[in-house]
Design an enzyme around this catalytic site. Structure first.
Site, PDB file in Angstrom:
ATOM      1  CD1 TRP A   6     -13.984 -11.701  37.568  1.00 51.27           C
ATOM      2  CD2 TRP A   6     -12.150 -12.893  37.086  1.00 51.27           C
ATOM      3  NE1 TRP A   6     -12.973 -10.818  37.299  1.00 51.27           N
ATOM      4  CE2 TRP A   6     -11.830 -11.519  37.005  1.00 51.27           C
ATOM      5  CE3 TRP A   6     -11.145 -13.831  36.817  1.00 51.27           C
ATOM      6  CZ2 TRP A   6     -10.549 -11.059  36.674  1.00 51.27           C
ATOM      7  CZ3 TRP A   6      -9.881 -13.384  36.483  1.00 51.27           C
ATOM      8  CH2 TRP A   6      -9.591 -12.012  36.418  1.00 51.27           C
ATOM      9  CG  ASP A  12     -11.715   1.549  37.747  1.00 53.94           C
ATOM     10  OD1 ASP A  12     -11.729   0.826  38.765  1.00 53.94           O
ATOM     11  OD2 ASP A  12     -12.424   1.325  36.749  1.00 53.94           O
ATOM     12  CG  ASP A  13     -10.664   0.436  43.558  1.00 52.58           C
ATOM     13  OD1 ASP A  13     -10.770   1.260  44.460  1.00 52.58           O
ATOM     14  OD2 ASP A  13     -10.663  -0.807  43.746  1.00 52.58           O
ATOM     15  CD1 TRP A  37     -23.207  -0.413  41.802  1.00 53.16           C
ATOM     16  CD2 TRP A  37     -23.890   1.687  42.135  1.00 53.16           C
ATOM     17  NE1 TRP A  37     -23.946  -0.406  42.949  1.00 53.16           N
ATOM     18  CE2 TRP A  37     -24.390   0.873  43.177  1.00 53.16           C
ATOM     19  CE3 TRP A  37     -24.203   3.055  42.141  1.00 53.16           C
ATOM     20  CZ2 TRP A  37     -25.174   1.391  44.205  1.00 53.16           C
ATOM     21  CZ3 TRP A  37     -24.990   3.558  43.172  1.00 53.16           C
ATOM     22  CH2 TRP A  37     -25.460   2.732  44.194  1.00 53.16           C
ATOM     23  CG  ASP A  38     -16.569  -2.900  40.509  1.00 53.30           C
ATOM     24  OD1 ASP A  38     -17.159  -3.964  40.248  1.00 53.30           O
ATOM     25  OD2 ASP A  38     -15.338  -2.748  40.345  1.00 53.30           O
ATOM     26  CG  MET A  39     -21.783  -5.872  44.223  1.00 50.55           C
ATOM     27  SD  MET A  39     -21.395  -7.587  44.401  1.00 50.55           S
ATOM     28  CE  MET A  39     -22.623  -8.372  43.403  1.00 50.55           C
ATOM     29  CG  ASN A  40     -15.142  -5.851  42.662  1.00 47.92           C
ATOM     30  OD1 ASN A  40     -15.129  -6.436  41.582  1.00 47.92           O
ATOM     31  ND2 ASN A  40     -14.951  -4.548  42.759  1.00 47.92           N
ATOM     32  CB  CYS A  54     -18.804  -2.880  37.032  1.00 42.41           C
ATOM     33  SG  CYS A  54     -17.258  -3.794  37.074  1.00 42.41           S
ATOM     34  CG  ASP A  85     -12.836  -7.445  35.805  1.00 37.79           C
ATOM     35  OD1 ASP A  85     -13.261  -6.328  35.452  1.00 37.79           O
ATOM     36  OD2 ASP A  85     -12.767  -7.801  36.994  1.00 37.79           O
TER      37      ASP A  85
HETATM   38  C1  DGJ Z   1     -13.428  -4.835  39.208  1.00 38.31           C
HETATM   39  C2  DGJ Z   1     -13.809  -4.187  37.915  1.00 38.31           C
HETATM   40  O1  DGJ Z   1     -14.389  -5.109  37.059  1.00 38.31           O
HETATM   41  C3  DGJ Z   1     -12.575  -3.540  37.306  1.00 38.31           C
HETATM   42  O2  DGJ Z   1     -12.898  -3.019  36.045  1.00 38.31           O
HETATM   43  C4  DGJ Z   1     -12.077  -2.485  38.233  1.00 38.31           C
HETATM   44  O3  DGJ Z   1     -13.011  -1.459  38.334  1.00 38.31           O
HETATM   45  C5  DGJ Z   1     -11.781  -3.103  39.575  1.00 38.31           C
HETATM   46  N1  DGJ Z   1     -12.890  -3.826  40.099  1.00 38.31           N
HETATM   47  C6  DGJ Z   1     -11.389  -2.038  40.567  1.00 38.31           C
HETATM   48  O4  DGJ Z   1     -11.225  -2.538  41.826  1.00 38.31           O
END
Ligand code: DGJ
Length: 729
Positions: free
Chosen positions: A200, A367-368, A478-481, A527, A549
């Protein structure tokens, strides 16, 4: 037809513009590999390149001919258990518990065009003339297992795609324990291996190492292609550099667990294997059922890494990425994440958008934090309805306020996730990936929705669609964390639990297909905590990806350089953020931050309302300049001139397809005392033409720019950069 079959030699010859890939039916049964490399004439008989050789401890297939061993035969889709001790391409478990199978040639067909791969992303054509496809059927009749190998030649684009489909032709269930997409044998091991690895905030760093005996490569078992590894590897001759030397690239069009490995055997031959990671994978194949493996894209270049990259770039820009935005200039955006994180109001958002509009920015991205009760990352994923405390007048009202300023509106989602603290989880505690009686490990306080379940996919399509229908939203991030743990599905029987991770990907691709086709006017940017799922699978649905990020200009040199080894600039989201940088706490000048970010899809990710008038003036100029050069960056050919992995300076350039325009970026990390002169030789220009350097009006011949170069003026101070724009007279 760029695919030829010679019945007398039983040789298949696949030709792209500059390459040949040759294989054949060996001993009426085996599919042998003879050659892949620079183009040779079609009628050449290359079957003699393989000389059968019997060796100690290499079993013989034919007791009358000890020279013939599968262990020393270069094979197109090898099995294990009948003499070849190298890496197998597949493994099937039979009802009697054994795993010895051997696929033999049955038939083949050649046709123009390229069939789509059902349920999976793939390279496509716009007309049948663009491609020719060879399908070879192999079968183990006793096992009831058939494999169809599909090879497509994208002739003009200089690439070959491969995929495999298995069918159970018997009357009892089989288990596929491994079903790779590609296997290629090389007759030697005199290569370096390149991979894109990191973590990351430092994704896709370029790693190069010489091949050694045994196994080497990359893989992911995280449930995503990942920040850590990318589903790509290349072999290159040790002398190969950016513009010279031979390179063989392999890239898997897949976003989940993968393996990509090169194995050097006892005779110093090399086998490259790539596909779904067999670790943790098993697929139950009922009689009559099929299993489709993902597509792999193979590129050979005799012109170094740069040559390989430009083939991938053009192929992906034009025949992987789809939709209206494929050929359209991408908007300059301002995103509020690093400006506000979760702490915003409608007024605050409007003020950032207003500041952006005054500076020429075209799109605002919220964003979020706009939904459920989400004031931090502990809650509400899955509850895709507006956060009324933050946005009391609702989302349509905010969208209207931003649009009335003259900006488009974009919105963040993380549709694949569920917070344990959410309405959705309280209603459906079994909708997440989990294993009975085990802890549900959280990451960033969240669990992963079980996309192997159709009803979960339907839910995502419905709720995301409801929001997109509720207001004129033209962009989605479209995020995925997080990555997968306790990978199990409440909806699958025990004998299918090991299918969960791949079924998740099939569910995800189905969801993305449905949503992106219902909203063709929306630009989707994927994302995954930055660039955690930067792969061709996702790019098929979403034309750009948030590269990392990490928005620090110095770190981005490596990240964007490494990413560009395979992926085009038009697929990279790259923004200017505030200093000190939030990831590495480094201070870099606004000019360098802008110059680096302009090498992709440009935007800002900071609070523009806090900028001084002078800074705002710089932003205004950057945005105006980017609008002039964005087509060149987004659609042009990229040449890498200096590597951030090799020294203190980095340089790259973009050249328009007609070679009438070029943009050179030069970046210096640290200032050097009493520094030597830097001369930079350009690439890709027309040697016959005269180019005007826009900054000074000086005129240079293309030949001089490429052979003698330009002198980079001394740059004073750390973190300096220069852009040079050339336009042909
Ligand atoms: C991770 C993304 O990479 C960021 O740019 C941001 O959108 C955060 N998530 C928001 O939780």
């Amino acid at each position: 037809m760029p695919i030829f079959y010679h019945p007398n030699t039983k040789q298949f010859h696949l030709q792209t513009r500059h390459t040949s890939y040759v294989m054949g039916i060996f001993r009426d049964r085996y599919l042998a590999h003879y050659y892949w490399g620079a183009k040779v004439r079609e009628e050449a008989d290359l079957t003699g390149l393989h000389v059968p050789a019997g060796r100690a401890f290499s079993p013989t297939v034919d007791p009358k001919d000890w020279h013939f061993s599968l262990d020393t035969t270069p094979l197109e889709y090898p099995s294990h258990g009948t003499g070849d001790f190298r890496e197998p391409a597949y493994a099937a478990e039979l009802p009697n518990g054994t795993q010895t199978t051997e696929l033999a040639y049955v038939s083949h067909s050649i046709r123009s065009g390229k069939p789509a791969i059902e349920g999976l992303p793939s390279v496509y054509t716009e007309s049948d003339e663009e491609a020719t496809t060879l399908q070879i059927v192999l079968e183990d009749a006793a096992a009831g297992l058939r494999a169809e190998l599909t090879y497509t030649v994208m002739e003009q684009l200089d690439a070959i795609t491969r995929s495999v489909r298995f069918t159970n032709t018997g009357s009892a269930p089989l288990k596929l324990n491994r079903a790779l997409s590609v296997s290629v044998d090389f007759d030697h091991s005199g290569f370096d291996l390149i991979q894109l690895s990191g973590a990351w905030a430092r994704e896709r760093h370029l790693v190069r190492r010489p091949l050694a005996y045994g196994l080497q490569g990359v893989e992911s078992s995280r449930g995503a292609s990942s920040h850590q590894m990318n589903p790509f590897l290349a072999l290159l001759t040790p002398d190969a550099g950016e513009e010279h030397g031979e390179v063989y690239g392999f890239n898997l069009v897949y976003s989940g667990n993968f393996t990509a490995r090169a194995t050097v055997d006892q005779f110093r031959t090399t086998r490259v294997s790539m596909g779904i990671n067999p670790f943790g994978f098993r697929w139950l194949l009922e009689p009559g059922a099929t299993f489709q493996a993902p597509e792999a894209v193979l590129v050979y270049s005799a012109h170094g890494l740069g040559g390989m990259s430009r083939i991938y770039h053009k192929l992906y820009r034009t025949r992987l990425i789809r939709g209206a935005f494929r050929d359209q200039a991408r908007p300059v955006l301002i995103n509020n994440w690093e400006a506000t994180y979760f702490d915003f109001t409608a007024d605050k958002i409007e003020s950032i958008a207003q500041a952006g509009q005054e500076l020429g920015i075209e799109l605002f991205v919220l964003d979020d934090g706009w939904f459920g009760k989400r004031d931090d990352d502990t809650t509400s994923l899955g509850d895709w309805f507006v956060h009324h405390n933050k946005l009391p007048k609702g989302l349509p009202d905010l969208v209207e306020r931003v649009r009335s300023l003259g900006l488009q509106f974009g919105l963040w989602f993380e549709p694949e996730m569920i917070s344990p603290d959410s309405e959705l989880y309280r209603a459906h505690p079994d909708w997440c990936l989990h294993v009975p009686e085990r802890r549900r490990s959280e990451a960033r306080n969240q669990l992963i929705l079980d996309l192997s379940r159709p009803e979960v996919c339907d839910y995502i399509v419905r709720v995301v669609g409801d929001v997109l229908r509720s207001a004129p939203i033209t962009y989605v991030k479209w995020d995925m964390n997080r990555h997968m743990t306790e990978v199990g599905s409440a909806a699958l029987p025990p004998e299918r639990q090991a299918e969960t991770a791949h079924r998740y990907m099939l569910g995800l691709y189905g969801v993305m297909e449905r949503i992106t086709s219902e909203f063709p006017h929306v630009l989707f940017e994927s994302c995954s905590g930055g660039g955690g799922r930067f792969d061709p699978g996702i790019l098929h649905y979403m034309p750009q990806t948030w590269t990392s990020d990490d928005t620090d200009a110095v770190e981005r040199l490596k990240i964007q350089y490494g990413t560009s080894i395979v992926y085009p600039a038009s697929s990279m989201g790259s923004h200017v953020s505030a200093v000190p940088n939030h990831q590495v706490h480094r201070n870099t000048p606004l000019t360098m931050r802008g110059d680096v970010a302009m090498s992709g899809n440009f935007g800002y990710e900071l609070d523009l309302t806090k900028f001084t008038e002078e800074e705002k003036e710089t932003v205004k100029q950057q945005v105006a300049f980017y609008k002039e050069i964005r087509t060149l960056v987004q659609q042009g050919d990229m040449y890498r001139l200096r590597s951030p992995f090799e020294g203190n300076d980095t340089a790259w350039m973009f050249v328009s397809e007609d070679r009438s325009e070029a943009l050179v970026g030069y970046f210096q990390v640290l200032s050097e005392p009493n520094a030597p002169l830097t001369r930079l030789r350009l690439q890709g220009l027309d040697p016959e033409r005269q180019y005007v350097l826009q900054e000074t009006g000086e005129v240079y011949g293309g030949d001089r720019l490429m052979h003698a170069g330009i002198v980079i003026p001394h740059l004073h101070g750390d973190f300096q950069s220069r852009l040079f724009r050339f336009i042909a007279k």
